[in-house]
Design an enzyme around this catalytic site. Structure first.
Site, PDB file in Angstrom:
ATOM      1  N   TYR A 125       6.611  -2.781 -48.946  1.00 44.92           N
ATOM      2  CA  TYR A 125       5.509  -3.667 -49.340  1.00 44.92           C
ATOM      3  C   TYR A 125       5.912  -4.405 -50.602  1.00 44.92           C
ATOM      4  O   TYR A 125       6.028  -3.817 -51.668  1.00 44.92           O
ATOM      5  CB  TYR A 125       4.258  -2.815 -49.551  1.00 44.92           C
ATOM      6  CG  TYR A 125       2.989  -3.553 -49.882  1.00 44.92           C
ATOM      7  CD1 TYR A 125       2.884  -4.932 -49.808  1.00 44.92           C
ATOM      8  CD2 TYR A 125       1.860  -2.841 -50.270  1.00 44.92           C
ATOM      9  CE1 TYR A 125       1.704  -5.579 -50.116  1.00 44.92           C
ATOM     10  CE2 TYR A 125       0.659  -3.462 -50.573  1.00 44.92           C
ATOM     11  CZ  TYR A 125       0.585  -4.841 -50.498  1.00 44.92           C
ATOM     12  OH  TYR A 125      -0.589  -5.474 -50.808  1.00 44.92           O
ATOM     13  N   LYS A 153       5.906  -5.744 -45.416  1.00 48.90           N
ATOM     14  CA  LYS A 153       4.598  -6.344 -45.669  1.00 48.90           C
ATOM     15  C   LYS A 153       4.777  -7.294 -46.844  1.00 48.90           C
ATOM     16  O   LYS A 153       5.063  -6.870 -47.963  1.00 48.90           O
ATOM     17  CB  LYS A 153       3.548  -5.278 -45.978  1.00 48.90           C
ATOM     18  CG  LYS A 153       2.174  -5.872 -46.271  1.00 48.90           C
ATOM     19  CD  LYS A 153       1.172  -4.812 -46.697  1.00 48.90           C
ATOM     20  CE  LYS A 153      -0.155  -5.462 -47.067  1.00 48.90           C
ATOM     21  NZ  LYS A 153      -1.138  -4.483 -47.614  1.00 48.90           N
TER      22      LYS A 153
END
Length: 290
Positions: A125, A153
């Protein structure tokens, strides 16, 4: 996915199962449990484990369940990964360590340690606005060599960079910024990990289906329809606060309670969400929130 809480701040596992079931029924094919929107910084390891197990029990046979396992402490993150595998998670989400701003070599070592800790695939992420540091190109090239680091992400807002890294690494790309979901799809992303999608799941399913079918005009129409609710959820205050306000207005959860240092949406903020939901229902021809 938000973490439902009672007014006293305790986690409501029954409500968590209801939310998970509601979202899957409405079209979600995956859920992230104990991500930042799930208030992971203020829930304990035991609470995260109980929450993950409750969600897997409710919908684990119907969708992918990803466990948030990232923190700014590698040892704690490694333990979270191991617990996630024991609980039956399908994958883990690992945010870039925040506040301590490690060097890029530290990011490589951190993500590698998490990937080595279990057999689960890892979604990294990248959110420099919160972590204080971005994942650089050379770091992506190195971590992509690990068999279990498979997805990203992306909340850095740089489509050119994203396209280049997708091309060079073959990593699966997911939008991590609600306002950028459609541009990321155009750029080659395979999905999104969203916040607003909790209060507008049917619309986001419609957008994703349109993209998969190559109906870009339809996808663009949904994107534009969602602008007011994305603004209300993401651009007023912290997303978990507003998502819980929206879910409470819709009757999906009983309480919009959050844990300090977050505070529940005030009357003005709640009114903004209510108005945006009403506008969305009018353009979607679905019943408005209460």
């Amino acid at each position: 996915m938000v973490t439902p809480m009672r007014p006293d701040g305790s986690i409501d596992l029954d409500a968590a199962q209801r939310v998970a079931t509601h979202l899957v029924d409405a079209g979600h094919d995956g859920l992230v449990v104990s991500g930042t929107t799930g208030e992971s910084p203020t829930t304990s390891a035991d609470e995260k484990d109980e929450l993950l197990r409750a969600v897997i029990e409710a919908v684990g046979d119907r969708c992918v369940v990803i466990a948030g396992a990232g923190s700014n402490d590698t040892a704690k993150s490694v333990e979270s990964v191991r617990l996630a595998q024991k609980a039956g998670a399908d994958a883990v989400l690992a945010v870039t360590p925040y506040y301590n701003k490690p060097p890029q070599a530290g990011l490589v070592a951190h993500f590698t340690a998490l990937a080595d800790a279990s057999d689960l695939p890892v979604m990294v992420y990248d959110i420099p606005g919160r972590s204080g540091i971005a994942i650089e190109r050379e770091t992506y090239l190195r971590i992509a060599e690990h068999d279990r680091i498979t997805a990203v992400k992306d909340a850095r807002g740089d489509l050119w960079f994203a396209g280049a890294i997708m091309q060079e690494t073959g990593l699966d790309w997911y939008s991590g910024d609600d306002a950028m979901n459609l541009p990321h799809f155009v750029n080659g992303a395979v999905g999104f990990v969203g916040v607003t999608s909790q209060v507008a799941p049917v619309d986001y399913r419609e957008m994703a289906d349109a993209v998969v079918a190559g109906r870009w005009e339809d996808a663009r129409a949904v994107h534009r329809r969602l602008v007011p609710i994305v603004d209300a959820i993401m651009n007023v205050t912290q997303g978990a606060i507003m998502a819980k306000a929206g879910l409470a207005l819709q009757g999906v959860i009983d309480s919009p309670a959050v844990r300090l240092p977050l505070v529940p949406a005030d009357d003005h903020q709640t009114a903004l969400v209510r108005a945006a939901l009403s506008q969305l229902s009018a353009t979607s021809e679905r019943p408005a929130a209460g």
